[in-house]
Design an enzyme around this catalytic site. Sequence first.
Site, PDB file in Angstrom:
ATOM      1  N   HIS A  74       6.987 -27.141  -0.070  1.00 24.73           N
ATOM      2  CA  HIS A  74       6.159 -28.139  -0.748  1.00 24.73           C
ATOM      3  C   HIS A  74       5.044 -27.455  -1.536  1.00 24.73           C
ATOM      4  CE1 HIS A  74       8.227 -31.327   1.500  1.00 24.73           C
ATOM      5  NE2 HIS A  74       8.367 -30.359   2.385  1.00 24.73           N
ATOM      6  N   GLU A 120       0.836  -1.209   0.000  1.00 18.76           N
ATOM      7  CA  GLU A 120       0.000   0.000   0.000  1.00 18.76           C
ATOM      8  C   GLU A 120       0.872   1.261   0.000  1.00 18.76           C
ATOM      9  OE1 GLU A 120      -2.944   0.131   3.160  1.00 18.76           O
ATOM     10  OE2 GLU A 120      -4.311   1.272   1.893  1.00 18.76           O
ATOM     11  N   LYS A 148     -13.745   3.077  -2.901  1.00 19.29           N
ATOM     12  CA  LYS A 148     -14.502   3.512  -1.708  1.00 19.29           C
ATOM     13  C   LYS A 148     -15.678   4.376  -2.124  1.00 19.29           C
ATOM     14  CE  LYS A 148     -11.097   4.054   1.965  1.00 19.29           C
ATOM     15  NZ  LYS A 148     -10.360   5.043   2.732  1.00 19.29           N
TER      16      LYS A 148
HETATM   17  O1  PA5 Z   1      -2.628   2.105   6.011  1.00 20.95           O
HETATM   18  C1  PA5 Z   1      -3.714   2.631   5.910  1.00 20.95           C
HETATM   19  O2  PA5 Z   1      -3.881   3.850   6.065  1.00 20.95           O
HETATM   20  C2  PA5 Z   1      -4.940   1.800   5.646  1.00 20.95           C
HETATM   21  O3  PA5 Z   1      -4.649   0.505   5.308  1.00 20.95           O
HETATM   22  C3  PA5 Z   1      -5.811   1.817   6.895  1.00 20.95           C
HETATM   23  O4  PA5 Z   1      -5.151   1.209   7.950  1.00 20.95           O
HETATM   24  C4  PA5 Z   1      -7.155   1.126   6.645  1.00 20.95           C
HETATM   25  O5  PA5 Z   1      -7.756   1.643   5.504  1.00 20.95           O
HETATM   26  C5  PA5 Z   1      -8.068   1.353   7.834  1.00 20.95           C
HETATM   27  O6  PA5 Z   1      -8.208   2.728   8.043  1.00 20.95           O
HETATM   28  P1  PA5 Z   1      -8.696   3.310   9.410  1.00 20.95           P
HETATM   29  O7  PA5 Z   1      -7.699   2.955  10.465  1.00 20.95           O
HETATM   30  O8  PA5 Z   1      -8.774   4.779   9.193  1.00 20.95           O
HETATM   31  O9  PA5 Z   1     -10.009   2.705   9.712  1.00 20.95           O
END
Ligand code: PA5
Length: 465
Positions: free
Chosen positions: A320, A294, A434
Amino acid sequence: MAIRLDVSNFIARAAGTGPGGGIAAAEFEGAAARFGQAHAALRAQHAAGILGFLDLPANAALLRQVTDFADARGSRYRDVVVLGIGGSALGPIAMRTALRAPGWNALPDGSRDGWPRLHVLDNVDPRTIAALLDTLDLRQALFIVTSKSGGTAETMSQFLVVHEQLARVHGSRMTDHLAFVTDPEKGALRAIARREGIPAFDVPSNVGGRFSVLSPVGTLPAALVGIDVAQLLAGAGDMALRCAGGELRTNPAGVFAVLQWLADTRHGLKVQVLMPYRDALRDMAAWFVQLWAESLGKRRPDGTHVGPTPLPALGATDQHSQVQLFMEGPPDKTVVFLAAGRGEGDVTIPRAYGDIAELAYLGGHTLGELLDAERCATAGALARAGRPNATITLDAIDPWHVGALMMLFEIATIYAGDLYGVNPLDQPGVELGKQFTFAMLGRPGSDAARREWDRMPAPDPRWQL
Ligand code: PA5
């Protein structure tokens, strides 16, 4: 206590002296100046107050808030349930697997020394959530709702489902069964906490979701199940110090980031495998995958697309399964092994069937020895096949080393962001999906997304079977 990084199998050996493949030593050394820039950028961002995760090990106030709560309230609960997703869930899962006994939640209370079970809902699959809620005694359960933004659809939905059940069982006393971990100021969770007097722990505003494991996102659930969070932070602090210098060769996070970046961008090694050889570290790979993917998978300002593809594996199980692909499939992968000291509890393989060669050689060795031998053998075999690999060894799997390992990966991610020329702290690519979800569910303010969704071509029946 130490974490060691062995990258000798990542560096190409001179022809005729050993395995080929990998990054030439000169190429690595040649990246030292570029790394110096990445390090300077990290220092500048930190000085500007952007990289708050680096300050978490020294944040005594946050630590005290968490340990005070755990000391005062922890013994009331038999089940602690984290509601969250992504960076709000993967860290607690990784810590539970690494630092609590195997099968923690299935152990009888006595075998957990009175500490609660720890469940982490990292999804909104109704079957999983209904099954968990069916088995819990809500009178002895604490739900930690974790969301940095305080408004993530999945986490808020989990919360609304749980809230209804808590209200039914506890009425206005439900606040004894809730804690929030969220932004100090913003978001729906913070507003609800203020209005209803629900204990709320800060994720500092300069700490992003996937960099938040050493904030109450990770430390609160960890402390509640008896993990020494002070040690976790001490290990992380030690690693931050080790990575404080801009000299590439002595900076473990720098070495990791630079080698992976060179491998990807100059040698086409785009798939980056993280392969623990301990079940306890298995979920560390899942946590790393989110951090690396990410943060680095991005479109750059010039319109080009970059990002390595992290891939989790587990030794010896994947010997394996995926190792055949790593050995002889396309030469597009690096493999980083996670190893750990054996500590107590190793199991000696009994001597039996001494007359049967396939079994006789095993007797007298330990299972830990076998696992380590298999890791070394796989690393050597990959090197011989010209497949670059490295090994990160933790002297022990304990809070100190786990904190240090997580800090190493977080700092490496920031360096890699600079090397790739992307912002490792954002995730614009998840936004459109989203918005489409909001549009389908009728969230106010999603009209533009609804219009765009409606303009999309309908599925083509010719391509539907
Ligand atoms: O790294 C990030 O920002 C995302 O993966 C968030 O952790 C995820 O979208 C969850 O977001 P939040 O903690 O705002 O609910």
